[in-house]
Motif scaffolding. Structure first.
Motif, PDB file in Angstrom:
ATOM      1  N   ILE A  22      12.399  36.335  -9.297  1.00 31.63           N
ATOM      2  CA  ILE A  22      12.036  35.402 -10.379  1.00 31.63           C
ATOM      3  C   ILE A  22      10.941  34.449  -9.918  1.00 31.63           C
ATOM      4  N   TYR A  23      11.055  33.939  -8.699  1.00 27.26           N
ATOM      5  CA  TYR A  23      10.085  32.973  -8.172  1.00 27.26           C
ATOM      6  C   TYR A  23       8.682  33.573  -8.117  1.00 27.26           C
ATOM      7  N   ILE A  24       8.565  34.764  -7.521  1.00 28.61           N
ATOM      8  CA  ILE A  24       7.247  35.399  -7.399  1.00 28.61           C
ATOM      9  C   ILE A  24       6.718  35.812  -8.769  1.00 28.61           C
ATOM     10  N   ALA A  25       7.580  36.372  -9.619  1.00 27.77           N
ATOM     11  CA  ALA A  25       7.145  36.837 -10.930  1.00 27.77           C
ATOM     12  C   ALA A  25       6.669  35.678 -11.807  1.00 27.77           C
ATOM     13  N   VAL A  26       7.393  34.564 -11.792  1.00 26.04           N
ATOM     14  CA  VAL A  26       7.002  33.415 -12.615  1.00 26.04           C
ATOM     15  C   VAL A  26       5.672  32.839 -12.143  1.00 26.04           C
ATOM     16  N   MET A  27       5.485  32.744 -10.829  1.00 29.49           N
ATOM     17  CA  MET A  27       4.207  32.251 -10.309  1.00 29.49           C
ATOM     18  C   MET A  27       3.064  33.175 -10.719  1.00 29.49           C
ATOM     19  N   LYS A  28       3.310  34.486 -10.692  1.00 29.85           N
ATOM     20  CA  LYS A  28       2.274  35.434 -11.103  1.00 29.85           C
ATOM     21  C   LYS A  28       1.947  35.286 -12.580  1.00 29.85           C
ATOM     22  N   ILE A  29       2.966  35.081 -13.403  1.00 24.58           N
ATOM     23  CA  ILE A  29       2.740  34.923 -14.844  1.00 24.58           C
ATOM     24  C   ILE A  29       1.909  33.675 -15.122  1.00 24.58           C
ATOM     25  N   ILE A  30       2.259  32.554 -14.484  1.00 26.95           N
ATOM     26  CA  ILE A  30       1.533  31.297 -14.715  1.00 26.95           C
ATOM     27  C   ILE A  30       0.094  31.400 -14.222  1.00 26.95           C
ATOM     28  N   ALA A  31      -0.077  31.865 -12.978  1.00 29.55           N
ATOM     29  CA  ALA A  31      -1.433  31.999 -12.435  1.00 29.55           C
ATOM     30  C   ALA A  31      -2.229  33.050 -13.200  1.00 29.55           C
ATOM     31  N   GLY A  32      -1.528  34.100 -13.658  1.00 27.65           N
ATOM     32  CA  GLY A  32      -2.190  35.165 -14.413  1.00 27.65           C
ATOM     33  C   GLY A  32      -2.636  34.743 -15.792  1.00 27.65           C
ATOM     34  N   VAL A  87       0.658  34.450  -0.843  1.00 24.49           N
ATOM     35  CA  VAL A  87      -0.337  35.511  -0.623  1.00 24.49           C
ATOM     36  C   VAL A  87      -0.180  36.591  -1.683  1.00 24.49           C
ATOM     37  N   MET A  88       1.063  36.917  -2.046  1.00 28.46           N
ATOM     38  CA  MET A  88       1.309  37.915  -3.081  1.00 28.46           C
ATOM     39  C   MET A  88       0.753  37.462  -4.430  1.00 28.46           C
ATOM     40  N   VAL A  89       0.959  36.202  -4.752  1.00 24.23           N
ATOM     41  CA  VAL A  89       0.485  35.682  -6.044  1.00 24.23           C
ATOM     42  C   VAL A  89      -1.035  35.657  -6.088  1.00 24.23           C
ATOM     43  N   ILE A  90      -1.658  35.130  -5.035  1.00 28.57           N
ATOM     44  CA  ILE A  90      -3.118  35.010  -5.019  1.00 28.57           C
ATOM     45  C   ILE A  90      -3.780  36.381  -5.037  1.00 28.57           C
ATOM     46  N   SER A  91      -3.261  37.317  -4.245  1.00 28.24           N
ATOM     47  CA  SER A  91      -3.865  38.654  -4.207  1.00 28.24           C
ATOM     48  C   SER A  91      -3.659  39.395  -5.519  1.00 28.24           C
ATOM     49  N   ASP A  92      -2.508  39.188  -6.177  1.00 24.55           N
ATOM     50  CA  ASP A  92      -2.276  39.828  -7.473  1.00 24.55           C
ATOM     51  C   ASP A  92      -3.216  39.273  -8.535  1.00 24.55           C
ATOM     52  N   VAL A  93      -3.420  37.962  -8.519  1.00 25.91           N
ATOM     53  CA  VAL A  93      -4.354  37.354  -9.478  1.00 25.91           C
ATOM     54  C   VAL A  93      -5.770  37.853  -9.226  1.00 25.91           C
ATOM     55  N   TRP A  94      -6.160  37.931  -7.956  1.00 25.42           N
ATOM     56  CA  TRP A  94      -7.498  38.432  -7.623  1.00 25.42           C
ATOM     57  C   TRP A  94      -7.703  39.855  -8.143  1.00 25.42           C
ATOM     58  N   LYS A  95      -6.674  40.671  -8.062  1.00 28.91           N
ATOM     59  CA  LYS A  95      -6.792  42.061  -8.508  1.00 28.91           C
ATOM     60  C   LYS A  95      -6.826  42.184 -10.030  1.00 28.91           C
ATOM     61  N   GLU A  96      -6.069  41.352 -10.738  1.00 30.81           N
ATOM     62  CA  GLU A  96      -5.857  41.578 -12.162  1.00 30.81           C
ATOM     63  C   GLU A  96      -6.550  40.586 -13.104  1.00 30.81           C
ATOM     64  N   PHE A  97      -7.112  39.481 -12.571  1.00 30.69           N
ATOM     65  CA  PHE A  97      -7.627  38.481 -13.507  1.00 30.69           C
ATOM     66  C   PHE A  97      -8.847  38.980 -14.271  1.00 30.69           C
ATOM     67  N   GLY A  98      -9.571  39.970 -13.719  1.00 30.01           N
ATOM     68  CA  GLY A  98     -10.714  40.528 -14.439  1.00 30.01           C
ATOM     69  C   GLY A  98     -10.295  41.221 -15.720  1.00 30.01           C
ATOM     70  N   ILE A 123      -3.261  33.214 -26.386  1.00 28.40           N
ATOM     71  CA  ILE A 123      -2.608  32.653 -25.202  1.00 28.40           C
ATOM     72  C   ILE A 123      -1.096  32.647 -25.392  1.00 28.40           C
ATOM     73  N   ILE A 124      -0.651  32.199 -26.561  1.00 30.10           N
ATOM     74  CA  ILE A 124       0.788  32.181 -26.851  1.00 30.10           C
ATOM     75  C   ILE A 124       1.343  33.597 -26.866  1.00 30.10           C
ATOM     76  N   LEU A 125       0.586  34.521 -27.433  1.00 35.54           N
ATOM     77  CA  LEU A 125       1.029  35.913 -27.483  1.00 35.54           C
ATOM     78  C   LEU A 125       1.206  36.488 -26.087  1.00 35.54           C
ATOM     79  N   MET A 126       0.205  36.317 -25.216  1.00 35.81           N
ATOM     80  CA  MET A 126       0.280  36.856 -23.861  1.00 35.81           C
ATOM     81  C   MET A 126       1.414  36.208 -23.072  1.00 35.81           C
ATOM     82  N   LEU A 127       1.626  34.910 -23.287  1.00 37.30           N
ATOM     83  CA  LEU A 127       2.699  34.215 -22.576  1.00 37.30           C
ATOM     84  C   LEU A 127       4.067  34.736 -23.000  1.00 37.30           C
TER      85      LEU A 127
END
Length: 286
Positions: free
Chosen positions: A62-72, A149-160, A204-208
């Motif tokens: 939950i911790y890693i997934a939530v951080m990825k969702i927010i940063a994503g 590191v997992m959150v930052i690298s995932d955002v780097w890969k997918e934010f495009g 934004i609301i839809l994606m969230l």
């Protein structure tokens, strides 16, 4: 006829394997198969609740997934707004292409790149830190650093990829609103606050809301290729936990029970997310 090939693939790879759910209620013995293995009822689930590390595994997930969702959400929105402010079209398209490329690379390849970059002995990042007198950091081997590191690298890969979605939303904003705001004396920053962000708010609301269904999906492929026993305390998620139990330790019934519980909870979250998406953003599947 066009739908039929895809439907067949879904039936074969998504629905047919669901017969294996029965293992969650068995003491599964491979040479006896699903039919011959003895039923033990809810014992696997009782063991699951008594397992000492299961709480930590769920919290890590939950911790890693939530951080990825927010940063994503934050990073693609910010980049999309910045790209929208560029006036030279070729600069915008070039940058958009560059940030989109990592989306097509697998985590098997990217994990090798990250290991080289973050190496405590020869990694580029630690070499830069040493210039400022900072001791080498074992980013992939310390529990304090690994989740970030997992959150930052995932955002780097997918934010495009996410940026493209929000850029598409920006095209739906009426240009006359910007012209009227400019005539009224609003600068670029005020135009972003009062026109751009409100215009993007529905998507934004839809994606969230749709991402709520991914709360228990912290990224198996990424973590599996980068984690190691020293960081199990902060890196072990449900999917890697199931893999180790089911594949490496051959506890097939217990691993299936964990996976089934995750699937049930994820189904509830997905159902809730679609209800929220319909009520808040008027998004419907059918």
């Amino acid at each position: 006829m066009m739908v039929l090939p895809g439907l067949i693939l879904v039936l074969i790879f998504s629905y047919y394997p669901m017969a294996g759910i029965i293992m969650a209620f068995q003491k599964y013995i491979p040479n006896k198969g699903l039919i011959g293995s003895p039923f033990i009822g809810m014992k696997n689930f009782q063991l699951l609740m008594e397992y000492p590390d299961i709480g930590r595994v769920f919290l890590n997930t939950i911790y890693i997934a939530v951080m990825k969702i927010i940063a994503g959400l934050i990073v693609p929105i910010t980049i999309a707004i910045l790209l929208n402010e560029l006036r030279k079209e070729w600069v915008k398209r070039t940058f958009q292409t560059l940030v989109y490329l990592p989306h097509f690379l697998s985590w098997v390849l990217l994990s090798g790149i990250l290991v080289d970059i973050l190496s405590p002995s020869s990694g580029i990042l630690n070499q830069v830190l040493s210039i400022f007198g900072i001791k080498p950091i074992f980013f992939l081997g310390e529990n304090a650093w690994f989740p970030y590191v997992m959150v930052i690298s995932d955002v780097w890969k997918e934010f495009g990829f996410g940026t493209i979605v929000y850029l598409a939303a920006l095209t739906g904003i009426n240009p006359s609103l910007y012209e009227a705001a400019e005539i009224d004396g609003a600068g670029r920053f005020k135009q972003i606050l009062n026109i751009t962000l409100p215009g993007m708010m529905p998507i934004i609301i839809l994606m969230l809301t749709l991402n709520i269904g991914n709360v228990l999906n912290a990224g198996f492929e990424q973590i599996f290729n980068l984690y190691s026993p020293p960081v199990y305390e902060s890196a072990d998620i449900i999917d890697t936990f199931v893999y180790r139990l089911g594949v490496q330790q051959a506890q097939f019934g217990f691993a299936t029970a964990v996976g089934l519980l995750k699937s049930i909870v994820s189904f509830i979250f997905i159902s809730v997310s679609y209800v929220l998406a319909y009520r808040i953003a008027n998004y419907r599947i059918f």
